[in-house]
Design an enzyme around this catalytic site. Structure first.
Site, PDB file in Angstrom:
ATOM      1  N   HIS A   1      -6.595  26.504  98.406  1.00 27.05           N
ATOM      2  CA  HIS A   1      -7.091  26.100  99.721  1.00 27.05           C
ATOM      3  C   HIS A   1      -5.988  25.361 100.478  1.00 27.05           C
ATOM      4  CE1 HIS A   1      -9.427  23.986 102.794  1.00 27.05           C
ATOM      5  NE2 HIS A   1     -10.353  24.907 102.611  1.00 27.05           N
TER       6      HIS A   1
ATOM      7  N   LYS B   1     -16.384  20.571 100.562  1.00 26.30           N
ATOM      8  CA  LYS B   1     -15.267  19.628 100.534  1.00 26.30           C
ATOM      9  C   LYS B   1     -15.733  18.314  99.892  1.00 26.30           C
ATOM     10  CE  LYS B   1     -13.043  22.039 104.308  1.00 26.30           C
ATOM     11  NZ  LYS B   1     -12.155  21.972 105.481  1.00 26.30           N
TER      12      LYS B   1
ATOM     13  N   GLU C   1      -7.407  31.740 105.915  1.00 28.54           N
ATOM     14  CA  GLU C   1      -7.716  30.522 106.664  1.00 28.54           C
ATOM     15  C   GLU C   1      -6.507  30.100 107.490  1.00 28.54           C
ATOM     16  OE1 GLU C   1      -8.763  27.362 103.993  1.00 28.54           O
ATOM     17  OE2 GLU C   1      -6.928  27.566 102.837  1.00 28.54           O
TER      18      GLU C   1
ATOM     19  N   ASN D   1     -17.940  25.755 101.543  1.00 30.34           N
ATOM     20  CA  ASN D   1     -17.058  24.776 100.909  1.00 30.34           C
ATOM     21  C   ASN D   1     -17.456  23.400 101.424  1.00 30.34           C
ATOM     22  OD1 ASN D   1     -14.991  23.238  99.854  1.00 30.34           O
ATOM     23  ND2 ASN D   1     -13.433  24.017 101.255  1.00 30.34           N
TER      24      ASN D   1
ATOM     25  N   GLY E   1     -10.928  22.643 111.270  1.00 29.57           N
ATOM     26  CA  GLY E   1     -11.262  21.292 111.683  1.00 29.57           C
ATOM     27  C   GLY E   1     -10.673  20.884 113.012  1.00 29.57           C
TER      28      GLY E   1
ATOM     29  N   SER F   1     -13.005  27.901 110.700  1.00 28.42           N
ATOM     30  CA  SER F   1     -14.021  27.352 111.606  1.00 28.42           C
ATOM     31  C   SER F   1     -15.005  28.416 112.098  1.00 28.42           C
ATOM     32  CB  SER F   1     -13.373  26.643 112.808  1.00 28.42           C
ATOM     33  OG  SER F   1     -12.605  25.543 112.374  1.00 28.42           O
TER      34      SER F   1
ATOM     35  N   GLU G   1      -5.909  22.762 102.176  1.00 33.06           N
ATOM     36  CA  GLU G   1      -5.849  21.313 101.968  1.00 33.06           C
ATOM     37  C   GLU G   1      -5.218  20.974 100.624  1.00 33.06           C
ATOM     38  OE1 GLU G   1      -9.756  20.769 104.782  1.00 33.06           O
ATOM     39  OE2 GLU G   1      -9.966  20.491 102.615  1.00 33.06           O
TER      40      GLU G   1
END
Length: 253
Positions: A93, A11, A165, A9, A171, A210, A95
């Site tokens: 996702h 992003k 996730e 991904n 992150g 991660s 985010e």
């Protein structure tokens, strides 16, 4: 037996020159016995599709509209993605959920739109740090999964991918231990098994918190972890390929 899927991904990263170099590096390093997927930003999908031509690396998108067409400025439909050659698309996702207020119902509608156009959704589920500390992990991820199953059912889920996730590990430099990740992956698979044992056995569940070359082997060696949804490491062809190599080594053992 489920083939490993190593998905990148990107992003909101990339440029035409950087994308060409990254794709070329990935193409030179793919290992056999593993499926690879890259998900560039929408403006670069056509460029990356051309660069991937003739390779076994699959193309995906990072988001899709729940609407098929119409006055939805800025949205991209599943039909458009299919025409560009996308085989996969991320839905839900963390985010998108956190920054753009996507609710479970909208994620389920996007999932349904993708499968209508023969695009395989990668359904992302996961809990925040506060939810984990409150022992709500199981309830959160099952609710996110059930929202989709309630719309498409077991039949509509066939061919889809799930990505766990843990939001607290994205992150941040933190990573769930292999045992922590395995527990959630096993929970998700058990929910699918309640509907259809064959579906549960064939559905790939990726770890999306991660994953890096240093921890890939430990995570991928778990029985219910079938690959990774890779963020930062997918922007480096060497790191991305090393994760793929770890999966290939396990697949051949």
């Amino acid at each position: 037996m489920r083939d490993y899927l190593i998905a990148g991904n990107w992003k909101m990263n990339g440029s035409r020159a950087a994308n060409d170099a990254l794709v070329d590096g990935i193409r030179r390093s793919v290992a056999t016995g593993v499926e690879y997927l890259v998900c560039p930003p929408h403006p670069f999908i056509d460029q990356v599709a051309t660069r991937l031509s003739g390779s076994d690396v699959q193309l995906g998108a990072q988001n899709v509209s729940e609407y098929h067409e119409g006055a939805y400025t800025g949205e991209v439909s599943a039909a458009m993605l299919a025409e560009l050659g996308c085989r996969y698309v991320l839905v839900g996702h963390s985010e998108r959920r956190a920054l753009f207020a996507e609710l479970d119902e909208q994620v389920a509608a996007k999932f349904a739109a993708a499968i209508e156009h023969d695009i395989k959704p990668v359904l992302c589920v996961g809990e925040t740090l506060a939810q984990r500390q409150a022992n709500e992990t199981d309830a959160v991820v099952l609710a996110q999964l059930d929202a989709v199953l309630g719309i498409v059912g077991a039949a509509g889920f066939a061919g889809a991918v799930v990505a766990y996730e843990p939001v607290w590990a994205i992150g941040t430099g933190e990573t769930a231990t292999p045992e922590q990740a395995q527990a959630v992956h096993a929970l998700l698979r058990s929910r699918l098994a309640e509907l259809d044992a064959d579906l549960a056995a064939s559905t790939r569940i990726l770890y999306g918190g991660s994953m890096k070359p240093a921890n890939a082997h430990g995570l991928l060696s778990m029985p219910d972890i079938d690959g990774g949804l890779i963020g930062g490491a997918s922007l480096d062809a060497t790191q991305f390929s090393e994760i793929g190599a770890a999966a290939a080594a396990l697949a051949s053992s």
